[in-house]
Design a protein around this motif. Structure first.
Motif, short mmCIF file in Angstrom:
data_model
loop_
_atom_site.label_atom_id
_atom_site.label_comp_id
_atom_site.label_asym_id
_atom_site.label_seq_id
_atom_site.Cartn_x
_atom_site.Cartn_y
_atom_site.Cartn_z
N ARG A 30 41.24 44.54 38.19
CA ARG A 30 39.83 43.96 37.53
C ARG A 30 38.73 45.07 38.08
O ARG A 30 38.68 45.43 39.23
N CYS A 34 32.19 43.67 37.71
CA CYS A 34 31.78 42.54 36.80
C CYS A 34 33.13 41.88 36.45
O CYS A 34 33.24 40.77 35.80
N GLN A 35 34.36 42.08 37.11
CA GLN A 35 35.59 41.41 36.86
C GLN A 35 36.39 41.60 35.49
O GLN A 35 37.35 40.80 35.38
N ARG A 36 35.85 42.51 34.67
CA ARG A 36 36.74 42.72 33.54
C ARG A 36 38.13 43.39 33.84
O ARG A 36 38.29 43.97 34.79
N ASP A 52 35.71 35.69 29.04
CA ASP A 52 36.67 35.82 30.07
C ASP A 52 37.74 34.82 29.47
O ASP A 52 37.47 33.45 29.66
N ARG A 59 30.99 35.52 31.07
CA ARG A 59 30.63 36.16 32.54
C ARG A 59 29.40 37.03 32.27
O ARG A 59 29.40 37.52 31.01
N THR A 62 27.60 40.84 36.35
CA THR A 62 28.11 40.89 37.82
C THR A 62 29.22 40.15 38.05
O THR A 62 29.70 39.83 38.94
N GLY A 63 29.84 39.71 36.79
CA GLY A 63 30.97 38.80 37.15
C GLY A 63 30.78 37.06 37.01
O GLY A 63 31.94 36.39 37.05
#
Length: 143
Positions: A30, A34-36, A52, A59, A62-63
């Motif tokens: 990830r 941004c946690q993608r 998500d 999201r 910044t996630g």
């Protein structure tokens, strides 16, 4: 992101393995900003918000989880899809510093946002050099 041929000698010979450790070992596939998730196609909006599937929520860039009001805007008209590809980047733009603290796993969007000031600096320098060479060999520019 692919490494240009003229920049290959700046990276260590084991760069693919080092990059894989950062992207999939430490970041667990990830983006660290941004946690993608790597390798998935995600729905995203122009301002950095993305859907998500695992959290069943939007999201932000910044996630963080974001709530979108139903009547706030027509977000369906703005949605596009993008395939997420993680890349390992240098936080301080120094390719000789390959310490774990200096390396980060970023998606394309976050990597470009991080590198934007450096790209703008290089663009200015390239244009400055071209103008200087023009002045040197072709004379000063006309008013």
């Amino acid at each position: 992101m692919p490494i240009r041929r003229e920049h290959r000698f700046f990276y260590p010979i084991d760069w693919p393995q080092l990059s894989a450790v950062i992207r999939f070992g430490r970041a667990k596939g990830r983006c660290e900003a941004c946690q993608r998730p790597h390798g998935r196609t995600v729905f995203c909006l122009g301002d950095g918000r993305w859907w998500d599937d695992e959290a069943a929520s939007w999201r932000d860039g910044t996630g963080g989880l974001v709530c979108i009001e139903v009547d706030a805007a027509d977000v369906l008209g703005e949605i596009r899809t993008t395939r997420v590809v993680l890349a390992t980047g240098h936080r301080n733009h120094d390719t000789a510093d390959n310490s774990a603290a200096n390396l980060a796993a970023w998606c394309q969007r976050c990597h470009m946002l991080h590198d934007r000031p450096e790209h703008m600096r290089r663009r200015w320098w390239t244009l400055f050099r071209r103008k200087a060479l023009g002045d040197l060999f072709r004379g000063p520019y006309g008013l």
